[in-house]
Write a protein that holds these residues in place. Structure first.
Motif, PDB file in Angstrom:
ATOM      1  N   THR A   6      37.677  38.776  45.651  1.00 31.25           N
ATOM      2  CA  THR A   6      36.701  38.987  44.590  1.00 31.25           C
ATOM      3  C   THR A   6      37.451  39.272  43.290  1.00 31.25           C
ATOM      4  N   GLY A   7      36.759  39.104  42.160  1.00 32.35           N
ATOM      5  CA  GLY A   7      37.448  39.273  40.880  1.00 32.35           C
ATOM      6  C   GLY A   7      38.562  38.267  40.692  1.00 32.35           C
ATOM      7  N   ASP A  49      28.004  36.541  42.749  1.00 37.99           N
ATOM      8  CA  ASP A  49      28.647  37.781  42.348  1.00 37.99           C
ATOM      9  C   ASP A  49      28.335  38.854  43.380  1.00 37.99           C
ATOM     10  N   MET A  50      28.810  40.058  43.112  1.00 35.32           N
ATOM     11  CA  MET A  50      28.722  41.120  44.113  1.00 35.32           C
ATOM     12  C   MET A  50      27.367  41.813  44.159  1.00 35.32           C
ATOM     13  N   ASN A  70      36.510  45.102  41.707  1.00 27.72           N
ATOM     14  CA  ASN A  70      35.392  45.011  40.764  1.00 27.72           C
ATOM     15  C   ASN A  70      35.732  45.843  39.546  1.00 27.72           C
ATOM     16  N   GLU A  76      29.165  49.194  38.467  1.00 25.57           N
ATOM     17  CA  GLU A  76      30.393  49.034  39.262  1.00 25.57           C
ATOM     18  C   GLU A  76      30.269  49.642  40.657  1.00 25.57           C
ATOM     19  N   GLN A  79      28.032  47.583  42.942  1.00 22.80           N
ATOM     20  CA  GLN A  79      28.754  46.405  43.414  1.00 22.80           C
ATOM     21  C   GLN A  79      29.626  46.753  44.618  1.00 22.80           C
ATOM     22  N   THR A  83      28.958  45.369  48.446  1.00 23.11           N
ATOM     23  CA  THR A  83      29.980  44.494  49.022  1.00 23.11           C
ATOM     24  C   THR A  83      30.541  45.064  50.312  1.00 23.11           C
TER      25      THR A  83
END
Length: 289
Positions: A6-7, A49-50, A70, A76, A79, A83
């Motif tokens: 991710t990211g 996305d998350m 993230n 934040e 997320q 996740t």
């Protein structure tokens, strides 16, 4: 098995993907806009996305190991919670999590408090995790280079305790090494935390000196007061984020980001090479400007 990043389009995540590919790992990325991702054809791309539950379930299907990154955002923590829950639901047991240096101490800073909360979740939910705690990123300095070059002022309120700034390439390579190590292990490995730091612990005055020597003329340190720093940032980002950056700067001044005993040696051993240093970064940036 597949490793989900991710990211992946950010300054750390993209390096992580590159490092995984050099290690012949099967990489999958979760990105908002695949048309802008620009990854090689052997990287599997999932759009989302998350906070997109369907996309997360698709991205995590068949994954053994997760790289969870993230960035600073108003949601934040949500997320991270979502996740990790979907990861556990999908059977993922192995995680490398990008936290922040001293996450459990700087609890008045939202970004740090979020990371500390996610670290606690990883433990409580039984993940086999490597928690990476990076100090201040060297390439954050790209945000202030115009002030350094045009006004001969180093403006970041770093203080006198010292910050061991770390290069994003070193962060990413350690992350990839840990991802592959956990992914290839026969069973769940014990969880551990790694401080990610640079080789030199530098004060605000030290940084001004480096820039003076690099540029060949005096550069002064702007001082420890973060109020002007916050005001300048509020012109280019949301005010809540500028305030959070101020809170981070206050922690640099009050506590610094000073490596623990053996941190630098441990990273050098993991990487098998010296860490990137600030002076080289300054020289390269000056040469490119």
């Amino acid at each position: 098995m597949t490793i989900l990043v991710t990211g992946a389009t950010g300054r750390v995540g993209r390096h992580v993907v590159d490092q995984l590919l050099t290690r012949n790992a099967d990489a999958r990325v979760l990105v908002r806009d695949p048309s802008k991702a620009g990854f090689p054809s052997n990287v599997e791309v999932v759009q989302g996305d998350m906070l997109d539950i369907d996309a997360l379930r698709l991205a995590l299907a068949g994954v053994r190991t997760l790289f969870l990154l993230n960035a600073v955002a108003g949601d934040e923590f949500t997320q991270a919670i979502i996740t990790l829950n979907i990861a556990r639901e999908s059977g993922v047991e192995r995680v490398v999590y990008l936290s922040v240096f001293d996450a459990d101490r700087a609890v008045n800073v939202p970004h740090f408090a979020v990371k500390s909360g996610a670290e606690r979740m990883l433990e409580a939910m039984g993940f086999s995790a490597t928690i990476l705690r990076p100090a201040y990123f060297i390439d954050n300095e790209l945000m202030i280079k115009d002030v350094i070059f045009n006004y001969s002022v180093y403006p970041m309120p770093i203080g006198g305790k010292g910050v061991a700034m770390v290069d994003a390439r070193d962060i990413a390579e350690v992350a990839a090494i840990e991802l592959v190590r956990r992914d290839q292990a026969e069973g769940k490995l014990p969880s551990e935390t790694i401080n990610l730091v640079g080789p030199d612990t530098l004060t605000g005055s030290d940084l001004a000196t480096i820039w003076s020597e690099t540029l060949g003329h005096p550069v002064v340190y702007g001082g420890d007061d973060p109020s002007g720093f916050e005001q300048n940032l509020a012109n280019i980002m949301p005010k809540w984020m500028a305030y959070e950056m101020r809170l981070m700067a206050e922690r640099y001044v009050s506590d610094g980001m000073v490596p623990g005993a053996g941190d630098v040696e441990r990273l050098t051993r993991i990487l098998g090479r010296p860490l990137h240093n600030y002076r080289d970064f300054a020289s390269q940036l000056a040469a490119a400007t």
